[in-house]
Every structure is written in C-alpha cells, then in structure tokens.
Design a protein around this motif. Structure first.
Motif, PDB file in Angstrom:
ATOM      1  N   VAL A  55       0.839  -1.201   0.000  1.00 50.24           N
ATOM      2  CA  VAL A  55       0.000   0.000   0.000  1.00 50.24           C
ATOM      3  C   VAL A  55       0.874   1.251   0.000  1.00 50.24           C
ATOM      4  CG1 VAL A  55      -1.631   1.337   1.373  1.00 50.24           C
ATOM      5  CG2 VAL A  55      -1.979  -1.118   1.060  1.00 50.24           C
ATOM      6  N   ARG A  56       1.896   1.232   0.874  1.00 49.94           N
ATOM      7  CA  ARG A  56       2.757   2.407   0.953  1.00 49.94           C
ATOM      8  C   ARG A  56       3.493   2.639  -0.362  1.00 49.94           C
ATOM      9  NH1 ARG A  56       5.513   4.040   6.425  1.00 49.94           N
ATOM     10  NH2 ARG A  56       7.265   2.890   5.607  1.00 49.94           N
ATOM     11  N   GLY A  57       3.939   1.536  -0.973  1.00 51.50           N
ATOM     12  CA  GLY A  57       4.645   1.680  -2.243  1.00 51.50           C
ATOM     13  C   GLY A  57       3.770   2.268  -3.315  1.00 51.50           C
ATOM     14  N   ALA A  58       2.525   1.774  -3.363  1.00 47.78           N
ATOM     15  CA  ALA A  58       1.575   2.318  -4.335  1.00 47.78           C
ATOM     16  C   ALA A  58       1.311   3.788  -4.055  1.00 47.78           C
ATOM     17  CB  ALA A  58       0.273   1.524  -4.282  1.00 47.78           C
ATOM     18  N   ALA A  59       1.213   4.111  -2.757  1.00 47.08           N
ATOM     19  CA  ALA A  59       0.951   5.501  -2.392  1.00 47.08           C
ATOM     20  C   ALA A  59       2.105   6.406  -2.801  1.00 47.08           C
ATOM     21  CB  ALA A  59       0.696   5.606  -0.887  1.00 47.08           C
ATOM     22  N   VAL A  60       3.323   5.912  -2.623  1.00 42.91           N
ATOM     23  CA  VAL A  60       4.488   6.721  -3.015  1.00 42.91           C
ATOM     24  C   VAL A  60       4.460   6.999  -4.517  1.00 42.91           C
ATOM     25  CG1 VAL A  60       7.002   6.698  -3.239  1.00 42.91           C
ATOM     26  CG2 VAL A  60       5.939   6.005  -1.083  1.00 42.91           C
ATOM     27  N   ASP A  61       4.136   5.953  -5.291  1.00 45.10           N
ATOM     28  CA  ASP A  61       4.020   6.162  -6.740  1.00 45.10           C
ATOM     29  C   ASP A  61       2.939   7.190  -7.051  1.00 45.10           C
ATOM     30  OD1 ASP A  61       5.968   4.303  -7.078  1.00 45.10           O
ATOM     31  OD2 ASP A  61       4.596   2.658  -7.577  1.00 45.10           O
ATOM     32  N   SER A  62       1.824   7.077  -6.368  1.00 45.96           N
ATOM     33  CA  SER A  62       0.725   8.012  -6.613  1.00 45.96           C
ATOM     34  C   SER A  62       1.101   9.431  -6.189  1.00 45.96           C
ATOM     35  CB  SER A  62      -0.531   7.554  -5.863  1.00 45.96           C
ATOM     36  OG  SER A  62      -0.971   6.305  -6.359  1.00 45.96           O
ATOM     37  N   VAL A  63       1.838   9.519  -5.092  1.00 52.56           N
ATOM     38  CA  VAL A  63       2.295  10.843  -4.646  1.00 52.56           C
ATOM     39  C   VAL A  63       3.145  11.494  -5.737  1.00 52.56           C
ATOM     40  CG1 VAL A  63       3.930  11.955  -3.078  1.00 52.56           C
ATOM     41  CG2 VAL A  63       2.136  10.480  -2.152  1.00 52.56           C
ATOM     42  N   GLN A  64       3.979  10.706  -6.367  1.00 53.76           N
ATOM     43  CA  GLN A  64       4.816  11.267  -7.436  1.00 53.76           C
ATOM     44  C   GLN A  64       3.979  11.756  -8.611  1.00 53.76           C
ATOM     45  OE1 GLN A  64       7.941  12.082  -7.005  1.00 53.76           O
ATOM     46  NE2 GLN A  64       7.619  11.245  -4.956  1.00 53.76           N
TER      47      GLN A  64
ATOM     48  N   GLY B 110      -1.376  16.385 -16.728  1.00 50.69           N
ATOM     49  CA  GLY B 110      -1.228  15.388 -15.667  1.00 50.69           C
ATOM     50  C   GLY B 110      -2.416  15.318 -14.728  1.00 50.69           C
ATOM     51  N   ASN B 111      -3.417  16.163 -14.926  1.00 53.61           N
ATOM     52  CA  ASN B 111      -4.553  16.180 -13.998  1.00 53.61           C
ATOM     53  C   ASN B 111      -5.340  14.874 -13.995  1.00 53.61           C
ATOM     54  OD1 ASN B 111      -4.027  18.734 -13.115  1.00 53.61           O
ATOM     55  ND2 ASN B 111      -5.930  19.656 -13.840  1.00 53.61           N
ATOM     56  N   GLU B 112      -5.502  14.302 -15.170  1.00 56.12           N
ATOM     57  CA  GLU B 112      -6.343  13.108 -15.260  1.00 56.12           C
ATOM     58  C   GLU B 112      -5.737  11.981 -14.419  1.00 56.12           C
ATOM     59  OE1 GLU B 112      -7.462  12.397 -19.242  1.00 56.12           O
ATOM     60  OE2 GLU B 112      -8.933  10.855 -18.719  1.00 56.12           O
ATOM     61  N   ALA B 113      -4.429  11.782 -14.580  1.00 53.06           N
ATOM     62  CA  ALA B 113      -3.756  10.751 -13.781  1.00 53.06           C
ATOM     63  C   ALA B 113      -3.738  11.138 -12.312  1.00 53.06           C
ATOM     64  CB  ALA B 113      -2.332  10.549 -14.293  1.00 53.06           C
ATOM     65  N   ALA B 114      -3.578  12.433 -12.071  1.00 54.41           N
ATOM     66  CA  ALA B 114      -3.503  12.892 -10.683  1.00 54.41           C
ATOM     67  C   ALA B 114      -4.832  12.688  -9.959  1.00 54.41           C
ATOM     68  CB  ALA B 114      -3.088  14.361 -10.640  1.00 54.41           C
ATOM     69  N   SER B 115      -5.924  12.826 -10.691  1.00 52.73           N
ATOM     70  CA  SER B 115      -7.236  12.658 -10.067  1.00 52.73           C
ATOM     71  C   SER B 115      -7.382  11.239  -9.507  1.00 52.73           C
ATOM     72  CB  SER B 115      -8.329  12.947 -11.103  1.00 52.73           C
ATOM     73  OG  SER B 115      -9.583  13.040 -10.494  1.00 52.73           O
ATOM     74  N   ALA B 116      -6.919  10.259 -10.267  1.00 55.18           N
ATOM     75  CA  ALA B 116      -6.966   8.870  -9.782  1.00 55.18           C
ATOM     76  C   ALA B 116      -5.935   8.660  -8.674  1.00 55.18           C
ATOM     77  CB  ALA B 116      -6.715   7.911 -10.947  1.00 55.18           C
ATOM     78  N   ALA B 117      -4.757   9.242  -8.862  1.00 51.81           N
ATOM     79  CA  ALA B 117      -3.692   9.059  -7.870  1.00 51.81           C
ATOM     80  C   ALA B 117      -4.075   9.676  -6.525  1.00 51.81           C
ATOM     81  CB  ALA B 117      -2.401   9.690  -8.393  1.00 51.81           C
ATOM     82  N   TRP B 118      -4.779  10.791  -6.583  1.00 47.09           N
ATOM     83  CA  TRP B 118      -5.187  11.455  -5.337  1.00 47.09           C
ATOM     84  C   TRP B 118      -6.019  10.506  -4.475  1.00 47.09           C
ATOM     85  CZ3 TRP B 118      -9.418  13.068  -2.472  1.00 47.09           C
ATOM     86  CH2 TRP B 118      -9.181  14.077  -1.539  1.00 47.09           C
ATOM     87  N   LYS B 119      -6.922   9.794  -5.106  1.00 43.63           N
ATOM     88  CA  LYS B 119      -7.762   8.853  -4.351  1.00 43.63           C
ATOM     89  C   LYS B 119      -6.900   7.743  -3.741  1.00 43.63           C
ATOM     90  CE  LYS B 119     -12.075   9.541  -6.921  1.00 43.63           C
ATOM     91  NZ  LYS B 119     -11.624  10.535  -7.909  1.00 43.63           N
ATOM     92  N   GLU B 120      -5.896   7.295  -4.488  1.00 43.00           N
ATOM     93  CA  GLU B 120      -5.011   6.239  -3.978  1.00 43.00           C
ATOM     94  C   GLU B 120      -4.227   6.726  -2.765  1.00 43.00           C
ATOM     95  OE1 GLU B 120      -4.765   3.052  -4.872  1.00 43.00           O
ATOM     96  OE2 GLU B 120      -6.514   3.473  -6.123  1.00 43.00           O
ATOM     97  N   VAL B 121      -3.736   7.936  -2.864  1.00 38.96           N
ATOM     98  CA  VAL B 121      -2.942   8.478  -1.750  1.00 38.96           C
ATOM     99  C   VAL B 121      -3.816   8.608  -0.506  1.00 38.96           C
ATOM    100  CG1 VAL B 121      -1.652  10.494  -0.927  1.00 38.96           C
ATOM    101  CG2 VAL B 121      -1.354   9.701  -3.288  1.00 38.96           C
ATOM    102  N   VAL B 122      -5.008   9.142  -0.691  1.00 38.09           N
ATOM    103  CA  VAL B 122      -5.904   9.324   0.457  1.00 38.09           C
ATOM    104  C   VAL B 122      -6.308   7.964   1.034  1.00 38.09           C
ATOM    105  CG1 VAL B 122      -8.151  10.222   1.186  1.00 38.09           C
ATOM    106  CG2 VAL B 122      -6.693  11.567  -0.355  1.00 38.09           C
ATOM    107  N   LYS B 123      -6.539   7.019   0.135  1.00 38.66           N
ATOM    108  CA  LYS B 123      -6.921   5.673   0.576  1.00 38.66           C
ATOM    109  C   LYS B 123      -5.813   5.032   1.417  1.00 38.66           C
ATOM    110  CE  LYS B 123      -8.322   1.300  -1.562  1.00 38.66           C
ATOM    111  NZ  LYS B 123      -8.429   0.642  -2.877  1.00 38.66           N
TER     112      LYS B 123
END
Lengths: 401, 364
Positions: B16-25, B36-49
């Motif tokens: 989970v942490r590894g995925a979150a780090v990728d999403s943070v990037q 980059g907004n489209e990818a960031a929108s999905a990544a934001w949910k991953e980071v929060v999750k």
C-alpha cells in the motif's frame, strides 16, 4: 436528437428542485421557481466561517457549499460543506493561493461564487485558483490559472463567478493585462478552449441563454464592449452584441431574451448565423449600478446606488413603480413567488411584496453583524425551498419562517 | 499462524505504501494547464486511501514541483488527516513534527507539516509555535511573533521596550512590523523601517519618455538598451538625463512626480546598484500601481501593464539570482492618461530580501 445526446444532456446537470447551484441561482436570474420566501424571515441557525468571503453559498441537495479565504494575505483558500438542515459541517478542504491575493479591502479573495452540476462542485477564487471536488469532498482536479498565465490578475481583486454548462466550466479571468475566458473540461480541468478577451478589468459573470426551451444552451460573456454568445463545447463565437455593457452588473436571460445592463438596460434577442441581435427595448432611465438585476413576475428589478428599486416591464421596458429601500447595497436582489429580498451592506434584510401596483416593504430583519471588524454583507443571498442562505466574512445564516 | 498474519499485514502495508508513493509522485508531477490532472485525479484517491502511512511521502514530495502540485499534495494531506480524525485512527504526528523541525526541508513542505499538525492536534501546534520565532519560513514565524507582541502589551517601560525589540528582530510581516514600530515610537524608540524591510532608497531616475495611448510600455527606450548615467536622450518633448533621487519614504516609495513633475502619458526609469557578497537566490519585492517592468543585470524579470488598481508592499515577489558583486536593477514605470484624483500616483517601492522577507543588502 440521438440517444447518446439525450444521455449526455441528462448527465450534464443532475441538480434537483431546491438546488441553488451557482451565482444568482438556477438560471442566473436571482429566482428559484420552486422556492418560497417568508414575509418576515427569522434566523434559524448560524455557523461560524473560517475566513472572509462575499461568494454566495450554493445549495446542492442537502448540502450548502461556501468558499472563504483566510490568513494574513488571504492566501488560505477554503471550501466548506455544511448540512443545510442544521448547519453542521460535513467537510472542509483547504488549499493555498498560487496566484496573487491582493484585493481592495472591501472585497476578498473568496469573491467568486462556486457552482455545481449536481455531482461536482467547482470553486474559483480571486487569485485564480480553481478546484473541483465531488460532493463528498474528494478532489477531482485543481489548477492555478495565474501559474499558467502569469499576468492574469487584478490588483483590485477578481470576482467573476464560474458557470458549469454541460461538460464545460466557464471561467472569466478578464483583467487589464493578460485577459481570457476559459472553457475547462469539468472532468480534468484542462482547457477545452481559451478566448483572448479585451484587456480590461471585468467583474461580470457568465450566464446561459437559450433561444427557446428546446434550443442548445449558449454561454453569454459580457464586458465593456458588449456581450458575446459562445458555444460552450468549442468556444466558438456564435453572435455578438456590440453596444457596450457594464463590467460589474451581470445580464440575465429568460424566454430567449437577454436583459443586459447596457446603456441603462437593453433587452435583445440574439439571432443565429452571425446576424446582429434584435433590440427589443432600451431603458436609459434605470441605472444598473454595480449589482445585477432580478427578473420576476414579468418585471425587471434593479437597485441603484441610492438604494432605490426601479422596475421595468419585461416586454416593453416601460418603467414601473419605484421604492426606496435602506441602502447601500452590494448584494444583488433575489426573489421567489411574489416577494423580492434585498440585503444591504449593514445586514438589513428587506422583503418586498411585488404583487400589487406598487412595491410594499413587508418585513425586515437585522442580521447581527460583527461591529468589531466592521463586517458587511456584500454577498448575494441564495434560496432553497423555504430558506434563505446568506453569509458575511464570519458567519453563514439560514433564514426562514 | 500469528506470525504469518503479521507478515501478511506487513507486506500488505508495504505494498500500500509503495503504491501511495508512486501516486504521490503523480501528484507532484502535474504541470501547466492541467497537464497530468487526469492521472492525478486517480492518484489522489489512492494516496488518500493509503491513509496516514502516506503522509511522509506527501511531505517529502511537497515543494519539489509546482505550487499547483503542492495543492494536490496539500489537499491529500488534508483529507488523510480529516479521515483519520473521523475514524479515530492514529496519525504519525511525531514524524510530522520531526519533519517540520528539520529546516533542510523546503518551505512549502514544512508549512504543510505545521498545518497538518494544527489540523490534527491544535494543542500540539500551539506548543510548537513559540519555537518557530526565527524560522526560515515567513508564515511560520508569524504566530510566534504575535505571542511576543501580546506579551509585550502587558509590560511597561524598559520591559516593554525589550519585548517589542525582541519582536522586531523576528518580525517579517508588514502589519506586525507596523504595530511594533508604532508601540516602540510611543516608548521613544525609533525604528528604521526602510532598513528593516530592505527597501532600496537611492536611485538614479530618467524621464519622461512618451506613453501616449499606453504604447510606452512596449516601446524600448534607450535605458533598456544601455544604462549610462552620463547619457542624454530625446525624451517626451525635451532632452532627458539621469539624475540622482533618494526616497525619504518609510516604505521606500520612489515618487516620479517629485523629480520629473506631475505628468500624464509618460514613462520613466529608475536604476540602482546592489552589492551581494555572494551569488545567491533572492527576491525583488515590488509594489506599483502603474504599468511596470523590472530588469536585473539586463535581464527582464517580469512586467505588468495594469494601471491604478492598487499598490501594496510585496505586491509582486520576483524570484531572482543575484551574482556576487554589483547587480544592476532597472525599473520602468508608466503613467497613463487617466485624470481622476486617484490616478495621480506614479511611483513604486522595491526591496531586496530572501524568501523569509528578511532584508538582504545595503544599497549604494
């Protein structure tokens, strides 16, 4: 119309009765058709706000959304969601201004009213940061328009409220320098289109116009040179009205006619195919001042700098009754049924019965503003059901019977 | 069995942490105009999750990209803390505080760290705040300075002087500085505001050049091509020469109406030299209600063609790189055609400071 188009239209706005999804309500006319207004409103609840603002509250379903700005330079930007029933905070999100936060002291960085398509809420601040959230507070996207376009700003402050129409969020960031109106993709925030606009400060807000009930919606943007009809999907110019217009008071459209604060007030019907709009009437005796007009009960209502409501017949432009209220006003009037509500800068809510041959003041309510900060009401009230929502720099109130 | 479960949880947590780090990037990488907004929108949910475990990565990434990217990260941190508080889940506040106290981290990240602590535990933030009085982040100082001001208000005589002087040494914000200076003045202590703020007071000015129809903003007049203080040029209606001018204003305002006369549709320039003992990052902070341009060592830093919408100190923060030794700052200020009383001003104020707002340089 194809099934696909029908589906897209159905999805484009899922707001329901009772929603007040943008500045001056569902049709930017200051009217909620399904709302009622108490003759003598009372305070039902109030909640403290974390920062300044003159952006109106918006109401989507059971939620009220309010934007604020705080911090020594108003660099902290807030969007707060309250429960409309009792004022309980549902969620709050905070970001930081990436653009300039200077403004005239009377206004603030939370000057632009958020808007919603029923599924998302879009907030824009004077520093030109814009953010989209779902109704549960999850970030969908954010942009810093002054980061993208470094001279997009106004040292007095920006105030144009965004408008969502279909899949496009329209943001007018017009000013003396780098001046644009942008159509942003509601899903990503990316530019769908970007229009170069006159290099002139402009605080008016976009509205929607339809030639008739079945016609495709057109975005209308207003500025010192006049009004322009824009296809919201492509940004293409569809028509232009070139007789000049206010840069503070916004237009209103109803029944295929636009009532513009232009040379007093001018009513015109845009034509297709690039033809010049058809002027229906012009009434120079009514001054739009800085606030936006209300269209209700077949009349146009405008409040001038002296606090006098002036009326004009929507069909002919003929002036009707006048009524002096207690001013001064910065908030635009709103209405429901046969009642008009105007709130002055000192927090005096004034309800006017417009059903008769003359306007009659039926009720007043003095809101308890904070004297120590000399706070004022600059924000246009919002209506939902039997309730009025209004805010200052410190407080959000719900009023009703 | 217990060992197996613990191992599983640890591995899951790491994934989970590894995925979150990728999403943070992904959040840290958003670019201009929504790139980059489209990818960031999905990544934001991953980071929060990922929850509180993602906070260190959020802090580490903040300040490394754009200010807009920082907002993506800030809002993720905001939502994580909010979610943890609602769920009564623990937050790694010890680690966040350690991050805050490490001044090698960038300003934006440390500010976020403090804000997250404030959001999660106001008592803890209040306890930390006094220790930030000399912090390199301007905003982090503010609360600590206010505490010293509030304490000074309760004192009299020499004790009050000492307290306000302590506040003055630390303060960087204009409103707090003005309050302290006013209180010290009542105690017969004068404050050299231009020196405190680092305003440039000594200039050479030249003008007027033409600005009819506001065309002077884009017109390249001779001072933009060369700065030669003994030169003479054709100005608007007359020959013009450089002349020395020193501001006497507490806030460093250089009023062109004084040396050049009250004029309309004109352009003027001011030039000064600032010495830097080292090559370094700095900020030229400008206030101006006229159209203006600023050059440093011949390079245009920024310009803005807005007239009479207001002026305030630090209205524009122009990041720059000073070279070791002499640096030439050239300012162009245009006056337009407006005749209203509130359009008389034809002036600017400029100070040289670091990102904290600390005055950097003596001028000559």
């Amino acid at each position: 119309m194809t099934a696909q188009t029908l589906a897209a239209l159905a999805l484009s706005f899922t707001a329901v009765a009772g929603d007040w999804p943008q500045f001056r309500g569902p049709n930017s006319s200051g009217v909620a058709a399904d709302a009622t207004m108490a003759a003598q409103p009372k305070i039902q609840w109030s909640v403290s706000l974390p920062g300044r603002g003159l952006a109106s509250p918006i109401i989507v379903g059971t939620k009220v959304f309010v934007s604020c700005s705080s911090g020594p330079k108003q660099e902290r930007l807030h969007l707060i969601c309250f429960n409309a029933a009792d004022g309980a905070k549902v969620w709050e999100r905070q970001l930081r201004a990436t653009g300039r936060t200077m403004s005239h002291p009377k206004t603030s960085i939370a000057a632009c009213t958020p808007c919603s398509d029923g599924r998302r809420v879009f907030a824009l601040w004077s520093c030109n940061d814009v953010a989209a959230f779902d109704l549960d507070g999850n970030l969908l996207w954010t942009r810093g328009l002054t980061t993208d376009y470094p001279n997009v700003s106004n040292s007095l402050g920006m105030a144009s409220s965004p408008l969502v129409i279909g899949e496009t969020l329209v943001t007018m960031v017009e000013n003396d320098s780098e001046s644009y109106t942008l159509g942003l993709d509601v899903k990503t925030g990316c530019n769908l289109w970007k229009l170069d606009r006159p290099k002139a400060a402009n605080w008016t807000s976009p509205i929607v116009w339809r030639a008739n009930a079945e016609a495709a919606p057109v975005v209308v943007i207003q500025g010192s040179k006049g009004l322009t009809g824009i296809d919201p999907a492509s940004g293409s110019k569809l028509w232009e009205y070139t007789d000049g217009a206010s840069t503070t008071s916004s237009s209103t459209a109803i029944g295929g006619v636009i009532y513009a604060p232009s040379n007093g007030f001018t009513a015109f019907r845009p034509k297709g195919s690039g033809a010049a709009p058809e002027q229906l009437w012009r009434q120079k005796a009514i001054s739009p001042a800085t606030i936006s007009p209300l269209l209700l009960g077949g009349k146009l209502f405008s409040i001038n700098n002296a606090g006098v409501i002036a009326t004009a017949d929507l069909k002919t432009g003929e002036p009707g009754w006048k009524l002096r209220l207690t001013g001064p006003f910065s908030a635009s009037p709103v209405g429901a049924g046969q009642r008009l509500l105007a709130v002055n800068e000192k927090g005096l809510m004034q309800v006017v019965d417009i059903s008769g041959a003359e306007g009659v003041l039926t009720g007043q309510l003095q809101l308890p503003l904070k004297e120590e900060t000399k706070e004022m009401i600059l924000s246009t009230p919002s209506l939902s059901g039997a309730h009025v929502f209004v805010r200052t720099d410190s407080t959000l109130w719900r009023l009703g019977e | 069995m217990k060992l197996l479960l613990a191992t599983f949880l640890l591995v899951s947590h790491s994934i989970v942490r590894g995925a979150a780090v990728d999403s943070v990037q992904v959040l840290a990488s958003v670019g201009r105009e929504g790139s980059g907004n489209e990818a960031a929108s999905a990544a934001w949910k991953e980071v929060v999750k990922a929850g509180p475990a993602a906070l260190p990565a959020v802090l580490a990434a903040t300040g490394k990209g754009s200010a807009v990217a920082d907002n993506w990260l800030r809002l993720a941190g905001d939502a994580i803390v909010d979610g943890a508080l609602r769920a009564k889940r623990p937050l790694p506040l010890v680690e966040v505080e350690a991050f805050l106290r490490d001044t090698s981290h960038v300003d934006a990240a440390r500010q976020l760290a403090f804000d997250l602590i404030r959001q999660a535990d106001a008592v803890r933030a209040d306890a930390i705040e006094p220790s930030l009085i000399a912090d390199p982040v301007q905003e982090l100082r503010r609360g600590a300075v206010q505490r010293v001001i509030d304490a000074a208000k309760t004192k009299t005589g020499d004790a009050a002087k000492a307290a306000y002087q302590q506040a003055l040494d630390a303060v960087r914000d204009e409103d707090q500085t003005n309050f302290i200076a006013a209180e010290l003045k009542k105690l017969n202590v004068s404050v050299d505001l231009p020196r405190h703020f680092g305003f440039v007071m000594k200039w050479n000015v030249i003008g007027p050049f033409d600005n009819t129809e506001r065309k002077g903003f884009d017109t390249v007049f001779p001072p933009e091509k060369e700065v030669r203080l003994d030169a003479e040029y054709d100005g608007k209606g007359a020959k013009v020469k450089w002349q020395p001018f020193e501001s006497r204003d507490d806030y460093g305002k250089l009023d062109f109406n004084k040396p050049l006369g009250m004029q309309k549709e004109v352009t003027a320039y001011a030039v000064t030299t600032i010495d830097s003992p080292t090559e370094r990052d700095a900020e030229l902070r400008l206030g101006c209600k006229n159209a203006w341009k600023v050059w440093l060592n011949g390079e245009l830093i920024f310009g803005r063609d807005e007239y009479h919408r207001g002026q305030q100190m630090d209205q524009y923060k122009l990041k720059c790189r000073l070279r070791k030794g002499a640096n030439t700052v050239l300012v162009k200020a245009c006056q337009n055609e407006q005749k209203e009383q509130w359009t008389v001003e034809w002036e600017f104020q400029l100070r040289v400071c670091d990102s904290t707002g600390t005055a950097l340089l003596a001028t000559k």
